[in-house]
Scaffold this motif. Structure first.
Motif, PDB file in Angstrom:
ATOM      1  N   CYS A   3      38.585  65.616  35.327  1.00 18.20           N
ATOM      2  CA  CYS A   3      37.837  65.274  36.541  1.00 18.20           C
ATOM      3  C   CYS A   3      38.391  64.040  37.238  1.00 18.20           C
ATOM      4  O   CYS A   3      38.007  63.749  38.372  1.00 18.20           O
ATOM      5  CB  CYS A   3      36.356  65.085  36.222  1.00 18.20           C
ATOM      6  SG  CYS A   3      35.494  66.635  35.828  1.00 18.20           S
ATOM      7  N   GLY A   9      37.453  68.579  41.581  1.00 19.89           N
ATOM      8  CA  GLY A   9      36.351  68.864  40.667  1.00 19.89           C
ATOM      9  C   GLY A   9      36.232  70.327  40.294  1.00 19.89           C
ATOM     10  O   GLY A   9      36.027  70.671  39.121  1.00 19.89           O
ATOM     11  N   SER A  41      30.068  77.478  37.085  1.00 21.18           N
ATOM     12  CA  SER A  41      29.717  76.231  37.770  1.00 21.18           C
ATOM     13  C   SER A  41      30.656  75.894  38.915  1.00 21.18           C
ATOM     14  O   SER A  41      30.276  75.166  39.837  1.00 21.18           O
ATOM     15  CB  SER A  41      29.698  75.070  36.774  1.00 21.18           C
ATOM     16  OG  SER A  41      30.986  74.873  36.209  1.00 21.18           O
ATOM     17  N   ASN A  42      31.898  76.415  38.876  1.00 25.24           N
ATOM     18  CA  ASN A  42      32.808  76.033  39.965  1.00 25.24           C
ATOM     19  C   ASN A  42      32.451  76.705  41.284  1.00 25.24           C
ATOM     20  O   ASN A  42      33.111  76.490  42.286  1.00 25.24           O
ATOM     21  CB  ASN A  42      34.272  76.278  39.572  1.00 25.24           C
ATOM     22  CG  ASN A  42      34.644  77.736  39.477  1.00 25.24           C
ATOM     23  OD1 ASN A  42      34.444  78.497  40.412  1.00 25.24           O
ATOM     24  ND2 ASN A  42      35.201  78.144  38.361  1.00 25.24           N
ATOM     25  N   LEU A  49      27.576  70.549  41.645  1.00 27.51           N
ATOM     26  CA  LEU A  49      27.893  70.152  40.273  1.00 27.51           C
ATOM     27  C   LEU A  49      29.192  69.372  40.193  1.00 27.51           C
ATOM     28  O   LEU A  49      29.259  68.335  39.532  1.00 27.51           O
ATOM     29  CB  LEU A  49      27.992  71.393  39.377  1.00 27.51           C
ATOM     30  CG  LEU A  49      26.739  72.257  39.243  1.00 27.51           C
ATOM     31  CD1 LEU A  49      27.043  73.488  38.401  1.00 27.51           C
ATOM     32  CD2 LEU A  49      25.595  71.471  38.624  1.00 27.51           C
ATOM     33  N   TYR A  50      30.238  69.869  40.854  1.00 28.34           N
ATOM     34  CA  TYR A  50      31.548  69.258  40.651  1.00 28.34           C
ATOM     35  C   TYR A  50      31.931  68.234  41.706  1.00 28.34           C
ATOM     36  O   TYR A  50      32.928  67.532  41.553  1.00 28.34           O
ATOM     37  CB  TYR A  50      32.644  70.334  40.541  1.00 28.34           C
ATOM     38  CG  TYR A  50      32.789  71.246  41.732  1.00 28.34           C
ATOM     39  CD1 TYR A  50      33.421  70.820  42.895  1.00 28.34           C
ATOM     40  CD2 TYR A  50      32.324  72.555  41.694  1.00 28.34           C
ATOM     41  CE1 TYR A  50      33.567  71.654  43.986  1.00 28.34           C
ATOM     42  CE2 TYR A  50      32.467  73.399  42.776  1.00 28.34           C
ATOM     43  CZ  TYR A  50      33.096  72.950  43.910  1.00 28.34           C
ATOM     44  OH  TYR A  50      33.237  73.783  44.994  1.00 28.34           O
ATOM     45  N   GLN A  51      31.167  68.110  42.788  1.00 32.18           N
ATOM     46  CA  GLN A  51      31.491  67.130  43.820  1.00 32.18           C
ATOM     47  C   GLN A  51      30.655  65.869  43.637  1.00 32.18           C
ATOM     48  O   GLN A  51      30.048  65.359  44.571  1.00 32.18           O
ATOM     49  CB  GLN A  51      31.284  67.725  45.211  1.00 32.18           C
ATOM     50  CG  GLN A  51      32.329  68.765  45.580  1.00 32.18           C
ATOM     51  CD  GLN A  51      32.224  69.201  47.021  1.00 32.18           C
ATOM     52  OE1 GLN A  51      31.353  68.766  47.761  1.00 32.18           O
ATOM     53  NE2 GLN A  51      33.116  70.083  47.439  1.00 32.18           N
ATOM     54  N   ARG A  52      30.645  65.352  42.439  1.00 29.65           N
ATOM     55  CA  ARG A  52      29.889  64.141  42.117  1.00 29.65           C
ATOM     56  C   ARG A  52      30.814  63.175  41.393  1.00 29.65           C
ATOM     57  O   ARG A  52      31.733  63.596  40.680  1.00 29.65           O
ATOM     58  CB  ARG A  52      28.699  64.464  41.210  1.00 29.65           C
ATOM     59  CG  ARG A  52      27.641  65.333  41.831  1.00 29.65           C
ATOM     60  CD  ARG A  52      26.587  65.706  40.786  1.00 29.65           C
ATOM     61  NE  ARG A  52      26.049  64.531  40.111  1.00 29.65           N
ATOM     62  CZ  ARG A  52      25.004  63.832  40.554  1.00 29.65           C
ATOM     63  NH1 ARG A  52      24.395  64.198  41.671  1.00 29.65           N
ATOM     64  NH2 ARG A  52      24.568  62.785  39.889  1.00 29.65           N
ATOM     65  N   ASN A  91      30.866  63.981  37.716  1.00 31.68           N
ATOM     66  CA  ASN A  91      30.941  65.426  37.493  1.00 31.68           C
ATOM     67  C   ASN A  91      31.351  65.779  36.065  1.00 31.68           C
ATOM     68  O   ASN A  91      30.923  66.793  35.511  1.00 31.68           O
ATOM     69  CB  ASN A  91      31.894  66.087  38.495  1.00 31.68           C
ATOM     70  CG  ASN A  91      33.261  65.424  38.536  1.00 31.68           C
ATOM     71  OD1 ASN A  91      33.533  64.450  37.851  1.00 31.68           O
ATOM     72  ND2 ASN A  91      34.139  65.967  39.368  1.00 31.68           N
ATOM     73  N   VAL A 103      28.271  65.878  34.000  1.00 32.59           N
ATOM     74  CA  VAL A 103      27.496  67.086  34.312  1.00 32.59           C
ATOM     75  C   VAL A 103      28.042  68.278  33.536  1.00 32.59           C
ATOM     76  O   VAL A 103      27.290  69.048  32.930  1.00 32.59           O
ATOM     77  CB  VAL A 103      27.535  67.370  35.831  1.00 32.59           C
ATOM     78  CG1 VAL A 103      26.898  68.728  36.133  1.00 32.59           C
ATOM     79  CG2 VAL A 103      26.813  66.263  36.605  1.00 32.59           C
TER      80      VAL A 103
END
Length: 392
Positions: free
Chosen positions: A176, A181, A249-250, A255-258, A261, A264
């Motif tokens: 990450c 992400g 999740s992708n 979820l992944y733009q944090r 991430n 998460v």
């Protein structure tokens, strides 16, 4: 035409991947269930044949009586059913999809300059492949070095799984911080999937073939091959749900733009393991509500932690002209003219209005667009688009 054909390749590979995943994970779940429901036979003839466990089941209008031999039956039948093509095709189709969507389009899908600056796309491609190789090597070394009890028997899975868990956390953090992400989540899931297929290809199936070869030669089968195969198979059943949540999740940018991430992803994977533990215990007649409760706690904690802050009421309605100005700067690189991605054109007032619900879903709810936020959509602009989309 290239984009059109690429979409077809993506669709067909994804379809093949889902089909083989269902076949592989379904077979894995079934055999774990079967192992946990076998009972020692009481009939003398079954004991004499070497049957270690059996069960009776009814399905589809018929009755089934599976029997398990430990290590193998005295007389090996010629017609044996193998379970390996599901694993191989799952990995091959998934890897092909990864190549088509990510590695061949590394500058857009694999690289996010805000996360890490690569000298060239090929460097990111090599690094992504390196994750799969290193992960499999770490897991295999852990199994061979730690996967035995003090008396030399196959066991001590707790130590092996602890190493895997620590590696997954480290890999998630590193991925990450190196890749976009969405790609990072996929790489971590693909690493676990590679471990699973390597177990089948290098340990489970070769071990079974060696046992069969020994029996064909009139030799007593070495039980070590069955023990190793069983160990790797058990590991695979706990890897399955974390892999699935990483793959799913992708599709959810929230979820992944944090910034956190990686955390998460780790929490979601831990919840997947807890859910699988519940089902394994359930197969054994034990209600492991603590495992299910832990999964619910982990997922619930994520939902609360990730909840967006309440937005103040807009002072004035957002006009379509304001949204058009943002779209012209942030969206039209991919959504204009006849080459608009997915056929979604946002280069007119009619196009924006027609796709209002999709815009809200992709930009506000999932935060998946712009892809990797390559055009630099600001939070203020995202909030303005959200207010416009919620207007009647």
């Amino acid at each position: 035409m290239d984009i059109y054909l690429l979409d077809w390749a993506s669709l067909l590979l994804r379809w093949l991947h889902v089909i083989t995943v269902i076949a592989w994970i379904g077979a894995s779940f079934y055999f774990v269930w079967l192992d946990n429901h076998l009972v020692r036979p009481t009939a003398d003839d079954l004991k004499a044949k070497g049957v270690d466990g059996e069960l009776w089941a009814v399905h589809g209008g018929g009755f089934y009586n599976p029997q398990k031999y430990m290590v193998a039956p005295a007389n090996l039948p010629q017609d044996l059913h193998w379970f390996y093509w599901e694993s191989y095709w799952t990995w091959m189709s998934g890897f092909a999809l990864f190549v088509v969507l990510y590695l061949c389009n590394a500058s857009q899908m694999l690289i996010d300059p805000r996360v890490h600056t690569w000298g060239a796309p090929w460097q990111a491609v090599v690094a992504a492949l390196g994750f799969l190789v290193v992960g499999s090597a770490v897991y295999d070394i852990a199994c061979q070095a730690l996967g035995r009890t003090k008396d030399g028997q196959i066991g001590n899975d707790g130590r092996v799984m602890a190493v895997v868990a620590a590696f997954v956390v480290l890999e998630s953090w590193l991925a990450c911080h190196l890749f976009a992400g969405r790609a990072a989540f996929l790489i971590v899931g693909a690493t676990l999937a590679t471990m699973m297929t390597a177990n089948v290809a290098h340990w489970i199936i070769p071990g079974q073939k060696k046992v069969i070869a020994q029996m064909r030669a009139g030799q007593k089968p070495d039980p070590i091959y069955g023990q190793r195969g069983k160990q790797r198979s058990v590991h695979n059943t706990y890897f399955g749900l974390p892999v699935l949540i990483a793959m799913l999740s992708n599709h959810y940018g929230m979820l992944y733009q944090r910034p956190d991430n990686w955390l998460v992803l780790c929490v979601l994977m831990a919840a997947g393991v807890s859910i699988r533990i519940f089902f394994v215990k359930r197969h054994k007649g034990v209600n492991g509500w603590d495992s299910l409760g832990l999964a619910a706690l982990l997922i619930g904690g994520l939902i609360v932690r990730m909840a967006p802050a309440p937005q103040a009421a807009a002072a004035a309605p957002v006009t379509l002209e304001q949204v058009q100005a943002i779209a012209a700067q942030r969206c039209l690189a991919c959504h204009t003219g006849e080459v608009a991605q997915k056929g979604v054109r946002l280069d007119s007032a009619e196009g924006l209005s027609a796709h209002k619900a999709q815009i809200y879903q992709q930009v506000i709810v999932q935060r998946a667009m712009p892809l990797n936020n390559a055009t630099g959509l600001t939070e203020e602009e995202r909030a303005l688009i959200g207010r416009w989309a919620r207007q009647p």
